[in-house]
Design a protein around this motif. Structure first.
Motif, PDB file in Angstrom:
ATOM      1  N   ARG A 142      -5.375 -13.315   6.933  1.00 42.71           N
ATOM      2  CA  ARG A 142      -4.892 -12.071   6.318  1.00 42.71           C
ATOM      3  C   ARG A 142      -4.103 -11.285   7.362  1.00 42.71           C
ATOM      4  NH1 ARG A 142      -3.867 -10.826   1.420  1.00 42.71           N
ATOM      5  NH2 ARG A 142      -4.102  -8.655   0.957  1.00 42.71           N
ATOM      6  N   VAL A 143      -2.956 -10.729   6.963  1.00 42.90           N
ATOM      7  CA  VAL A 143      -2.085  -9.982   7.869  1.00 42.90           C
ATOM      8  C   VAL A 143      -1.901  -8.571   7.328  1.00 42.90           C
ATOM      9  CG1 VAL A 143       0.214  -9.853   8.907  1.00 42.90           C
ATOM     10  CG2 VAL A 143      -0.864 -12.075   8.556  1.00 42.90           C
ATOM     11  N   ASP A 144      -2.097  -7.578   8.189  1.00 42.98           N
ATOM     12  CA  ASP A 144      -1.801  -6.179   7.875  1.00 42.98           C
ATOM     13  C   ASP A 144      -0.569  -5.779   8.671  1.00 42.98           C
ATOM     14  OD1 ASP A 144      -3.978  -5.861   6.219  1.00 42.98           O
ATOM     15  OD2 ASP A 144      -5.244  -4.949   7.754  1.00 42.98           O
ATOM     16  N   TYR A 145       0.363  -5.125   7.997  1.00 41.08           N
ATOM     17  CA  TYR A 145       1.605  -4.726   8.655  1.00 41.08           C
ATOM     18  C   TYR A 145       2.021  -3.365   8.147  1.00 41.08           C
ATOM     19  CZ  TYR A 145       6.530  -4.804  10.065  1.00 41.08           C
ATOM     20  OH  TYR A 145       7.751  -4.498  10.593  1.00 41.08           O
ATOM     21  N   HIS A 146       2.472  -2.521   9.061  1.00 38.66           N
ATOM     22  CA  HIS A 146       3.013  -1.217   8.681  1.00 38.66           C
ATOM     23  C   HIS A 146       4.453  -1.180   9.167  1.00 38.66           C
ATOM     24  CE1 HIS A 146       3.173   3.030   7.770  1.00 38.66           C
ATOM     25  NE2 HIS A 146       3.841   3.175   8.899  1.00 38.66           N
ATOM     26  N   GLY A 147       5.379  -1.220   8.223  1.00 37.64           N
ATOM     27  CA  GLY A 147       6.788  -1.194   8.581  1.00 37.64           C
ATOM     28  C   GLY A 147       7.626  -1.805   7.475  1.00 37.64           C
ATOM     29  N   VAL A 148       8.903  -1.879   7.731  1.00 35.77           N
ATOM     30  CA  VAL A 148       9.836  -2.437   6.761  1.00 35.77           C
ATOM     31  C   VAL A 148       9.885  -3.953   6.954  1.00 35.77           C
ATOM     32  CG1 VAL A 148      12.225  -2.435   5.969  1.00 35.77           C
ATOM     33  CG2 VAL A 148      11.189  -0.316   6.787  1.00 35.77           C
TER      34      VAL A 148
ATOM     35  N   GLY B  67       0.826  -1.198   0.000  1.00 32.35           N
ATOM     36  CA  GLY B  67       0.000   0.000   0.000  1.00 32.35           C
ATOM     37  C   GLY B  67       0.858   1.245   0.000  1.00 32.35           C
ATOM     38  N   LEU B  68       0.283   2.315   0.468  1.00 26.40           N
ATOM     39  CA  LEU B  68       1.002   3.576   0.559  1.00 26.40           C
ATOM     40  C   LEU B  68       2.069   3.505   1.645  1.00 26.40           C
ATOM     41  CD1 LEU B  68      -1.987   6.048   0.304  1.00 26.40           C
ATOM     42  CD2 LEU B  68      -0.354   5.446  -1.479  1.00 26.40           C
ATOM     43  N   GLY B  69       3.203   4.047   1.374  1.00 25.09           N
ATOM     44  CA  GLY B  69       4.280   4.061   2.356  1.00 25.09           C
ATOM     45  C   GLY B  69       4.753   2.659   2.690  1.00 25.09           C
ATOM     46  N   ALA B  70       4.716   2.342   3.970  1.00 22.75           N
ATOM     47  CA  ALA B  70       5.219   1.047   4.432  1.00 22.75           C
ATOM     48  C   ALA B  70       4.084   0.072   4.749  1.00 22.75           C
ATOM     49  CB  ALA B  70       6.095   1.256   5.666  1.00 22.75           C
ATOM     50  N   ASP B  71       2.884   0.328   4.241  1.00 21.94           N
ATOM     51  CA  ASP B  71       1.753  -0.581   4.478  1.00 21.94           C
ATOM     52  C   ASP B  71       1.858  -1.804   3.579  1.00 21.94           C
ATOM     53  OD1 ASP B  71       0.654   1.095   6.351  1.00 21.94           O
ATOM     54  OD2 ASP B  71      -0.689   2.088   4.938  1.00 21.94           O
TER      55      ASP B  71
END
Length: 146
Positions: free
Chosen positions: A85-91, A68-72
């Motif tokens: 399903r896994v959602d993650y925000h980061g590197v 997604g946008l950025g690190a999403d």
């Protein structure tokens, strides 16, 4: 019963009560710091409550990674029987890719998606976290490498 025996009995009872209280406090403190490991099948079978922190592991499903946008990042973890399903925000780790073993730390949301706070990938071509290997063996998807 004389006074000396009563004092000994009272002291023994006080020690037992203090020991039980200490054990209860230790167990209460540990309960908040324990992270259980579940495969996707375990998550569905055990009806894990939303908001409870745990680790989920399995294989990153093919064609499931969406950036997604950025690190999403969104991806699916599967053990061959079930998928979450896994959602993650980061590197993501450099070795993260589809078809490879992964362990994510986080909690389920009310919608049933796993909100990861950390994602760990295997570190070389042969290594797979032991929990992931066990989950894949239970689902019949594990293939021994030569």
């Amino acid at each position: 019963m004389n006074a000396k025996k009563r004092r000994r009995l009272a002291f023994a009872i006080a020690l037992l009560v203090a020991g039980a209280g200490t054990a209860a406090l230790v167990l209460l403190a540990l309960r908040d710091n324990v992270l259980y490991f579940y495969s996707p099948s375990d998550v569905l079978a055990k009806h894990v409550q939303s908001g409870v922190a745990f680790r989920i592991g399995g294989l990153v499903a093919a064609h499931s990674v969406q950036r997604g946008l950025g690190a999403d990042v969104r991806f699916t973890v599967t053990d061959g029987r079930a998928a979450v399903r896994v959602d993650y925000h980061g590197v993501l780790p450099a070795l993260f890719r589809e078809g490879q073993g992964v362990v994510a730390l986080g909690a389920l949301t009310d919608g049933g998606t796993f909100a990861a706070t950390e994602v760990l990938a295997k570190h070389d071509e042969r290594y797979m976290p032991p929990e992931v290997v066990d989950a894949l063996k239970r689902s019949g998807r594990w293939k021994e490498s030569e």
